[in-house]
Structure formats: structure tokens, C-alpha cells
Design a protein around this motif. Structure first.
Motif, PDB file in Angstrom:
ATOM      1  N   LEU A  58       3.239  -2.198  -4.178  1.00 16.75           N
ATOM      2  CA  LEU A  58       3.877  -3.504  -4.082  1.00 16.75           C
ATOM      3  C   LEU A  58       3.566  -4.184  -2.754  1.00 16.75           C
ATOM      4  CD1 LEU A  58       7.321  -2.688  -5.671  1.00 16.75           C
ATOM      5  CD2 LEU A  58       5.539  -4.160  -6.599  1.00 16.75           C
ATOM      6  N   ILE A  59       3.517  -3.409  -1.680  1.00 11.75           N
ATOM      7  CA  ILE A  59       3.202  -3.997  -0.376  1.00 11.75           C
ATOM      8  C   ILE A  59       1.786  -4.569  -0.385  1.00 11.75           C
ATOM      9  CG2 ILE A  59       2.766  -3.428   2.048  1.00 11.75           C
ATOM     10  CD1 ILE A  59       5.198  -1.528   1.849  1.00 11.75           C
ATOM     11  N   VAL A  60       0.849  -3.818  -0.954  1.00 10.37           N
ATOM     12  CA  VAL A  60      -0.531  -4.317  -1.048  1.00 10.37           C
ATOM     13  C   VAL A  60      -0.573  -5.592  -1.897  1.00 10.37           C
ATOM     14  CG1 VAL A  60      -2.837  -3.791  -1.917  1.00 10.37           C
ATOM     15  CG2 VAL A  60      -1.562  -2.059  -0.649  1.00 10.37           C
ATOM     16  N   GLY A  61       0.155  -5.592  -3.005  1.00 10.04           N
ATOM     17  CA  GLY A  61       0.196  -6.785  -3.853  1.00 10.04           C
ATOM     18  C   GLY A  61       0.827  -7.976  -3.157  1.00 10.04           C
ATOM     19  N   LEU A  62       1.890  -7.738  -2.385  1.00  2.27           N
ATOM     20  CA  LEU A  62       2.541  -8.832  -1.668  1.00  2.27           C
ATOM     21  C   LEU A  62       1.645  -9.377  -0.554  1.00  2.27           C
ATOM     22  CD1 LEU A  62       6.190  -7.507  -1.480  1.00  2.27           C
ATOM     23  CD2 LEU A  62       5.326  -9.408  -2.850  1.00  2.27           C
ATOM     24  N   ILE A  63       0.868  -8.508   0.071  1.00  2.00           N
ATOM     25  CA  ILE A  63      -0.079  -8.983   1.081  1.00  2.00           C
ATOM     26  C   ILE A  63      -1.123  -9.885   0.426  1.00  2.00           C
ATOM     27  CG2 ILE A  63      -1.949  -8.237   2.616  1.00  2.00           C
ATOM     28  CD1 ILE A  63      -0.198  -5.778   3.274  1.00  2.00           C
ATOM     29  N   ALA A  64      -1.640  -9.471  -0.728  1.00  2.00           N
ATOM     30  CA  ALA A  64      -2.622 -10.297  -1.441  1.00  2.00           C
ATOM     31  C   ALA A  64      -2.004 -11.625  -1.860  1.00  2.00           C
ATOM     32  CB  ALA A  64      -3.155  -9.545  -2.654  1.00  2.00           C
ATOM     33  N   LEU A  65      -0.751 -11.601  -2.310  1.00  2.00           N
ATOM     34  CA  LEU A  65      -0.060 -12.836  -2.697  1.00  2.00           C
ATOM     35  C   LEU A  65       0.127 -13.748  -1.488  1.00  2.00           C
ATOM     36  CD1 LEU A  65       1.432 -14.416  -4.924  1.00  2.00           C
ATOM     37  CD2 LEU A  65       3.503 -13.200  -4.225  1.00  2.00           C
ATOM     38  N   GLY A  66       0.475 -13.172  -0.346  1.00  2.00           N
ATOM     39  CA  GLY A  66       0.641 -13.971   0.868  1.00  2.00           C
ATOM     40  C   GLY A  66      -0.652 -14.626   1.302  1.00  2.00           C
ATOM     41  N   ILE A  67      -1.750 -13.883   1.198  1.00  2.00           N
ATOM     42  CA  ILE A  67      -3.054 -14.457   1.557  1.00  2.00           C
ATOM     43  C   ILE A  67      -3.415 -15.587   0.602  1.00  2.00           C
ATOM     44  CG2 ILE A  67      -5.536 -13.975   1.661  1.00  2.00           C
ATOM     45  CD1 ILE A  67      -4.772 -11.160   2.676  1.00  2.00           C
ATOM     46  N   ALA A  68      -3.157 -15.393  -0.680  1.00  2.00           N
ATOM     47  CA  ALA A  68      -3.491 -16.420  -1.667  1.00  2.00           C
ATOM     48  C   ALA A  68      -2.653 -17.683  -1.477  1.00  2.00           C
ATOM     49  CB  ALA A  68      -3.291 -15.870  -3.072  1.00  2.00           C
TER      50      ALA A  68
END
Length: 86
Positions: A58-68
């Protein structure tokens, strides 16, 4: 009596700014709340290792979402490439 009246029409430009703002203001906090509830539910069953595994993903996914959402993807990609290439 007054002169003839003229109706002036102005074209409006379409943009996705309103939709992006609504998603950032409403959808992302709701997703985070749902994730927190699911993790608490799994943790309540005693599966702490399962919570830890899912949290990393989830942390990796949230980082990707933040970048997007931030729109800084190219700059972050250049920085990471610079770390590998030198």
C-alpha cells in the motif's frame, strides 16, 4: 424607445481542473480511510504478518499515486535515473 439589443455569447473553455480538484479533495481521503479500516480488520484477526505485507504494498501504491497526482513524474524519474547512472 431604446435601440436594438445585442446578445453576446462567449465560448467557455473546457478543462478537467474541477474534476481533478474533486478527486484530490474527496476520493483520495475516502480510499485512505477504507485502507485503514481493512488493515485494522485484518490486524484484529491476529494476522500481523499479513498486515505488514499489505502495508508495504500500500505504501508503494500511495507513493505512485502521489507522484501521479502531483504531476512531478518526469522530475522524479530523472532524479532516480541520475542515482543509477551517476
Amino acid at each position: 424607445m431604446t435601440g436594438p439589443q445585442v446578445l453576446v455569447l462567449q465560448a467557455q473553455t473546457l478543462s478537467t481542473g474541477g474534476l481533478q480538484g474533486w478527486i484530490q479533495d474527496n476520493v483520495i481521503p475516502l480510499i485512505l480511510l477504507g485502507i485503514a479500516i481493512i488493515l485494522l480488520w485484518i490486524g484484529g484477526k491476529g494476522d500481523n504478518a499479513g498486515v505488514a505485507r499489505r502495508s508495504v504494498g500500500l505504501i508503494v501504491g500511495l507513493i505512485a499515486l502521489g507522484i501521479a497526482v502531483s504531476g512531478n513524474g518526469p522530475e522524479i524519474g530523472s532524479f532516480l535515473a541520475g542515482l543509477l547512472v551517476g
